[in-house]
Design an enzyme around this catalytic site. Sequence first.
Site, PDB file in Angstrom:
ATOM      1  N   HIS A  11       4.298  -0.984 -11.979  1.00  0.00           N
ATOM      2  CA  HIS A  11       4.571   0.124 -11.438  1.00  0.00           C
ATOM      3  C   HIS A  11       4.739   1.150 -11.149  1.00  0.00           C
ATOM      4  CE1 HIS A  11       6.106   2.744  -8.270  1.00  0.00           C
ATOM      5  NE2 HIS A  11       5.171   2.312  -7.389  1.00  0.00           N
ATOM      6  N   ASP A  46       3.832  -4.705  -1.809  1.00  0.00           N
ATOM      7  CA  ASP A  46       4.668  -4.525  -2.012  1.00  0.00           C
ATOM      8  C   ASP A  46       5.682  -6.037  -2.483  1.00  0.00           C
ATOM      9  OD1 ASP A  46       7.072  -3.623  -3.434  1.00  0.00           O
ATOM     10  OD2 ASP A  46       7.867  -2.521  -1.425  1.00  0.00           O
ATOM     11  N   HIS A  60       7.202  -4.875 -10.738  1.00  0.00           N
ATOM     12  CA  HIS A  60       8.013  -3.452 -10.680  1.00  0.00           C
ATOM     13  C   HIS A  60       7.641  -2.686 -12.305  1.00  0.00           C
ATOM     14  CE1 HIS A  60       9.007  -3.922  -5.901  1.00  0.00           C
ATOM     15  NE2 HIS A  60       8.443  -2.968  -6.044  1.00  0.00           N
ATOM     16  N   HIS A 114       3.151   2.841  -3.423  1.00  0.00           N
ATOM     17  CA  HIS A 114       3.702   1.922  -4.064  1.00  0.00           C
ATOM     18  C   HIS A 114       3.308   0.344  -3.684  1.00  0.00           C
ATOM     19  CE1 HIS A 114       7.681   0.552  -5.536  1.00  0.00           C
ATOM     20  NE2 HIS A 114       7.817  -0.326  -4.308  1.00  0.00           N
TER      21      HIS A 114
HETATM   22 ZN   LIG Z   1       8.561  -1.890  -4.209  1.00  0.00          ZN
END
Ligand SMILES: [Zn+2]
Length: 367
Positions: free
Chosen positions: A256, A170, A253, A270
Site C-alpha cells: 500500500h 484494510d 501495508h 487506504h
Molecule cells: Zn491500514
Amino acid sequence: MKRVICSPGSYIQGPGELGQLAQYYQTLGRQGAYLIVSQSAYAVWKDRIDGGFCSADVPYEVHSFGGECCQSEIDKHLRQMGNCDVVLGVGGGKVLDTAKAVAHFAHKPVIIAPTIASTDAPCSRVAVLYTEQGAFFHYLSLPSNPNVVVMDTLAAAQAPVRFLMAGIGDALATYYEATAAARSGAMTMAGGCSTRAALALAELCRDTLLQYGRQARTDAEQKRVTEAVENVIESNTYLSGIGFESGGLAAAHAIHNGLTALEETHALLHGEKVAFGTIVQLVLERRDAEELLAIIRFCRDCGLPTTLRELGLAHAGDERLMRAAAASCAQEDTMGNMPFPVTPEDVLSAMKRTDQIAQLAGLLKRG
Ligand SMILES: [Zn+2]
C-alpha cells in the site's frame, strides 16, 4: 522477547451511540467536554450530538476541525481548551487523530467517535501527523490507546458504502499480516512480540469478513443496520484495530505504502489499496490457488480493486510499477516483517501475477 497486547479502555458499538457521548464523558470528566468535530459530520449529526449533551445537562463545547491533522491545528485546540477536561473527536480519521494528539499534549483522556468504518485506526495508540499542506509528516506514537471508542453503526451505515468496503479491505489484511509477523518474530507497534490473543482476534476478523462482508454490502447500500453490518463494523474497527497494532503489519501495508508513490492511485481509499496489497502478499507467500481465488472473488464482490486497471495503473509500465515495488521494500517499512526475504523484483512480479490471476478470475465469473 516479551509479548504485548494493547487496546482501548472500552469499545462501544451500536446504532445511535453518538447520542450517548455525554454519558460516556461523565465517566471520565465533569468540568466540560471539548469536542473536535468535522464540519460534514456535524452537519448531519448535530441534533443527535447536541441533544445528548443538553438532555444530560453536561457542559460541552463544539469546535470545528480545520481540515488537516497538523501541529498548528493541534496547537489551536490546545489554546482553546480552557477548563475542559476530556477531548472528544467525532468524524473521520484525521479528526480522530487530531483529538488523540490534542488529548496527549493536554494530558487529558480522549473519547474517539468515528462516523465512518473505513479503517482500523480509531482504536490505536498512533496519530498520523501531516504538514499544513497535507504531506505526510510523521507518526506520533502515544503512550496509551483511547480511553473510549464509540462506534455509531447508524452513522457508519449512512455513509457512502464505499467507505465500509474500504474498511473491509484494510481489515482483510490483518490476519495475513499478523500471521507473517508472528512467523518472523517481528516486533509489533504495541512494543513486543505478538500474543496468541492478537492472532485469535485477527483470525476472527478475517472469518467474520468472509462470512458477512457480501451481505453487509447489500444491507449498507440500503442504509440498513443489520447483524451483518454490525459484525463487519466490529471487524473493521475493533478486531482489525487490535489485530494490526498488536499482531503486526507486513507486506500488504508495505505494498500500500509503495503504491502511494504513484499518483494514479491517489483517488483510491487506504483500504482499497491495502486490499490489492493483501492479494499480492498471498501471491508472495505462494498460497494455493483455491485460497487465492476465494480472496480475489471476495474482494471483487466487495468492489475492492484486484487488477492494475482498477488501481488506475493499466498503462503504468514496468518502470513505474518498479518505483512502487522498490518503495514497498524500503528499510523503514514493514516488508521486513515477512518471514522470508522479499526484493523489489519479487514484489513487481507478484503485482503482475496478481493482475493476471484477477483478470482470469473475472473472465471465469463472466463466462
Ligand atoms: Zn491500514
